[in-house]
Design a protein around this motif. Structure first.
Motif: not given
Length: 242
Positions: A59-65, A92-102
């Motif tokens: 994940c990438v961005g301004k995110l909190t876990y 995951y909360r905030g602004t950004g992108t979360v990628y799941l397992e391929p």
């Protein structure tokens, strides 16, 4: 929360190294297996997502876990023990992108987004739920003995509803395409296989024999759905077309 299902293919260098013409053999080559990958991308814009534990790729961005919690910790643990959802499912909360397992070719899934309206509860087969917005209430639904015997869901299913006064979103995945149909009062759905993957509160599910004393028409045990509400159905799974 918005999501997109990406199909990723090899690089141009891979095609060159394996002596494959990319333009004419992109999807199929008679002697070499061309690797394709399916990956879910979740866009967050001042929002949150609850995902399955272990399904994060990056994940990438301004995110909190954080981890999913209800107002009752014992309920969280009970959900974890009785369904595939962990009581400490990642949030995951905030602004950004979360990628799941391929997922590699041969294991691709069909993803269906479902809007959870206010006061609407959905019940899903185990393993169907993938991720949802963070404004939901996670719970469980105990199956009757005959229901558990006729499916691979065990004794419990996951149940989701939106927080009061809000509209939430859940994304489910199946091995065959699905669609949502609606049953009206007086209508029934009868299926000779596990066609229904989820349904709303107000739908009654039963697994019983069609007919008695040899007058069942040879069908044996079938699934019955009645009442009033929505159903998530996979029509082509029983045709073995995958």
């Amino acid at each position: 929360m918005q999501h997109k299902v990406n199909i990723l293919e090899p690089t141009d260098l891979w095609y060159l190294q394996n002596n494959i013409n990319k333009e004419t053999n992109k999807l199929y080559h008679p002697t070499k297996d061309i690797p394709f990958v399916q990956q879910v991308e979740i866009k967050l814009e001042n929002s949150g997502v609850v995902i399955q534990k272990g399904s994060l790729h990056n994940c990438v961005g301004k995110l909190t876990y954080d981890v999913y919690k209800t107002d009752n910790r014992l309920k969280d643990i009970w959900i974890s023990l009785s369904t595939e959802v962990d009581f400490n499912a990642p949030v995951y909360r905030g602004t950004g992108t979360v990628y799941l397992e391929p997922r590699h070719k041969g294991n691709f899934l069909y993803y269906t987004p479902i809007e959870l309206l206010e006061q609407e509860q959905w019940e899903f087969d185990d393993g169907v739920f993938q991720f949802c917005s963070d404004n939901v209430v996670l719970g469980t639904k105990r199956l009757k003995f005959k229901q558990a015997a006729g499916s691979n869901d065990g004794k419990w299913r996951i149940a989701l509803s939106a927080l009061r006064g809000q509209i939430a979103q859940v994304v489910v995945a199946t091995i065959a395409p699905t669609k949502i149909i609606e049953l009206k009062q007086g209508e029934i759905l009868i299926a000779d296989y596990d066609m229904v993957k989820g349904f709303t509160k107000g739908i009654e599910e039963d697994y019983r024999k069609l007919g008695y004393f040899g007058k069942g028409g040879g069908e044996g045990y079938v699934w019955f759905y009645s009442g009033e509400g929505k159903l998530l159905v996979s029509e082509s799974e029983g045709l073995n077309l995958g």
